[in-house]
Enzyme design. Structure first.
Site, PDB file in Angstrom:
ATOM      1  N   LYS A 167       0.936  -1.133   0.100  1.00 42.83           N
ATOM      2  CA  LYS A 167      -0.116  -0.065   0.054  1.00 42.83           C
ATOM      3  C   LYS A 167       0.791   1.192   0.010  1.00 42.83           C
ATOM      4  O   LYS A 167       0.564   2.121  -0.712  1.00 42.83           O
ATOM      5  CB  LYS A 167      -0.791   0.064   1.260  1.00 42.83           C
ATOM      6  CG  LYS A 167      -2.044  -1.118   1.128  1.00 42.83           C
ATOM      7  CD  LYS A 167      -2.735  -0.919   2.524  1.00 42.83           C
ATOM      8  CE  LYS A 167      -2.256  -1.522   3.811  1.00 42.83           C
ATOM      9  NZ  LYS A 167      -1.527  -2.372   4.234  1.00 42.83           N
ATOM     10  N   ARG A 213      -9.830   0.178   8.079  1.00 48.19           N
ATOM     11  CA  ARG A 213      -9.318  -1.325   8.200  1.00 48.19           C
ATOM     12  C   ARG A 213     -10.486  -2.079   9.088  1.00 48.19           C
ATOM     13  O   ARG A 213     -10.281  -3.049   9.399  1.00 48.19           O
ATOM     14  CB  ARG A 213      -8.124  -1.134   9.173  1.00 48.19           C
ATOM     15  CG  ARG A 213      -6.889  -1.495   8.499  1.00 48.19           C
ATOM     16  CD  ARG A 213      -5.613  -1.309   9.545  1.00 48.19           C
ATOM     17  NE  ARG A 213      -4.390  -1.599   9.053  1.00 48.19           N
ATOM     18  CZ  ARG A 213      -3.326  -1.028   8.426  1.00 48.19           C
ATOM     19  NH1 ARG A 213      -3.492   0.059   8.118  1.00 48.19           N
ATOM     20  NH2 ARG A 213      -2.402  -1.665   8.139  1.00 48.19           N
ATOM     21  N   ARG A 225      11.639  -6.359   4.824  1.00 46.14           N
ATOM     22  CA  ARG A 225      11.810  -4.847   5.315  1.00 46.14           C
ATOM     23  C   ARG A 225      12.144  -4.790   6.779  1.00 46.14           C
ATOM     24  O   ARG A 225      12.552  -3.821   6.919  1.00 46.14           O
ATOM     25  CB  ARG A 225      10.200  -4.550   5.170  1.00 46.14           C
ATOM     26  CG  ARG A 225       9.940  -2.975   5.477  1.00 46.14           C
ATOM     27  CD  ARG A 225       8.489  -2.449   5.332  1.00 46.14           C
ATOM     28  NE  ARG A 225       7.476  -3.095   6.384  1.00 46.14           N
ATOM     29  CZ  ARG A 225       6.331  -3.028   6.359  1.00 46.14           C
ATOM     30  NH1 ARG A 225       5.871  -2.004   5.297  1.00 46.14           N
ATOM     31  NH2 ARG A 225       5.663  -3.589   7.412  1.00 46.14           N
ATOM     32  N   ARG A 282      11.389  -0.833  12.186  1.00 46.60           N
ATOM     33  CA  ARG A 282       9.610  -0.924  12.802  1.00 46.60           C
ATOM     34  C   ARG A 282       9.680  -2.107  13.710  1.00 46.60           C
ATOM     35  O   ARG A 282       9.925  -2.986  13.517  1.00 46.60           O
ATOM     36  CB  ARG A 282       8.746  -1.047  11.610  1.00 46.60           C
ATOM     37  CG  ARG A 282       8.380   0.330  11.116  1.00 46.60           C
ATOM     38  CD  ARG A 282       7.352   0.011   9.791  1.00 46.60           C
ATOM     39  NE  ARG A 282       6.343  -0.631  10.228  1.00 46.60           N
ATOM     40  CZ  ARG A 282       5.288  -0.741   9.466  1.00 46.60           C
ATOM     41  NH1 ARG A 282       5.211  -0.176   8.126  1.00 46.60           N
ATOM     42  NH2 ARG A 282       4.077  -1.129   9.795  1.00 46.60           N
ATOM     43  N   ARG A 305      -0.763  -9.658  13.081  1.00 40.86           N
ATOM     44  CA  ARG A 305      -1.214  -8.486  12.134  1.00 40.86           C
ATOM     45  C   ARG A 305      -1.875  -9.104  11.019  1.00 40.86           C
ATOM     46  O   ARG A 305      -3.046  -8.596  10.687  1.00 40.86           O
ATOM     47  CB  ARG A 305      -0.152  -7.555  11.469  1.00 40.86           C
ATOM     48  CG  ARG A 305       0.410  -6.670  12.513  1.00 40.86           C
ATOM     49  CD  ARG A 305       2.062  -6.189  12.266  1.00 40.86           C
ATOM     50  NE  ARG A 305       1.833  -5.442  11.032  1.00 40.86           N
ATOM     51  CZ  ARG A 305       2.836  -5.178  10.281  1.00 40.86           C
ATOM     52  NH1 ARG A 305       4.047  -5.512  10.508  1.00 40.86           N
ATOM     53  NH2 ARG A 305       2.764  -4.262   9.047  1.00 40.86           N
TER      54      ARG A 305
END
Ligand code: B4P
Length: 200
Positions: free
Chosen positions: A27, A100, A139, A145, A156
């Site tokens: 996204k 969401r 990532r 993160r 998640r």
């Protein structure tokens, strides 16, 4: 003889677009391209929430543990952020990571309607689960993160499946969901997205 000047008026439609997909679907990656091409304001709820955490605001301190657990932040918090964003925007918005939940989607329709606007379309990036996990672990090596780790990623994805995936049906019923294959070359995916938006 009288001189005539003509003015060409170019009509640029105001677009409000949602980019939707599982965590790691791309996204954020595709948002950069869409906002540039269509001159939209980019509103990423993930980025806004991470900024609250980085700034160590009262809200940031409250939400850090929620995000680190891979859970969704409560609807009222993100809806307040979106309400502010719409009130200040005149260009059209790309909503990245919002809505969401179905409750967030219903609220978005109402907030846009309050400003005489309605959603143009929802771009639905489709990526298989194994690839999502692979991308997020990749990532993790550079993102810093704290929610990019194997345990949190599982939570998640579970949150996505139970609370976020039903949002796709909400927009499909309105005829606004456009599925896009999110696998493969990033530029080729951007081109598919542009074709879909241009056709709207
Ligand atoms: P977000 O910040 O929205 O992030 P995301 O879902 O993890 O990632 P995204 O899909 O943007 O993936 P990206 O482009 O980076 O959410 C984080 C957290 O914030 C949530 O878990 C939640 O707690 C909270 N939150 C946010 N919004 C909320 C809301 N509305 N309500 C409640 N809580 C909310 O891509 C991932 C990786 O893949 C990147 O490294 C990228 O380089 C790579 N990639 C992208 N496209 C690729 C391709 N085609 N091929 C190979 N790799 C690719």
């Amino acid at each position: 003889m009288e001189a005539h000047t003509s003015t060409l008026t170019v009509y640029i439609p105001m677009r409000d677009i949602v980019i939707f997909g599982a965590p790691g679907a791309g996204k954020g990656t595709q948002s950069d391209y869409i906002v540039e091409r269509y001159g939209l304001t980019h509103i990423s709820t993930g980025d806004l929430l991470r900024k609250e955490i980085a700034d160590k605001t009262e809200l940031g301190i409250r939400i850090k543990s929620i995000m680190d657990a891979g859970q969704l932040v409560s609807d009222d918090i993100v809806i307040t952020m979106i309400d502010n964003a719409i009130a200040h925007d005149t260009h059209g918005i790309l909503f990245d990571g919002f809505p969401r939940t179905v409750a967030q989607a219903e609220t978005l329709d109402k907030l846009l309607a309050n400003h005489g606007r309605s959603l143009t379309c929802m771009i639905q990036l489709e990526v298989p689960r194994e690839e999502l996990i692979r991308r997020m672990l990749e990532r993790a090596k550079v993102s810093g993160r704290s929610d990019d780790n194997e345990e949190t990623i599982k939570h998640r994805l579970a949150e996505y499946e139970s609370k976020t995936f039903p949002v796709a049906a909400y927009y499909a019923k309105q005829g606004k969901a456009i599925p896009i294959n999110g696998l493969g070359d990033i530029k080729a995916i951007s081109a598919s997205i542009a074709r879909a938006i241009d056709a709207k």
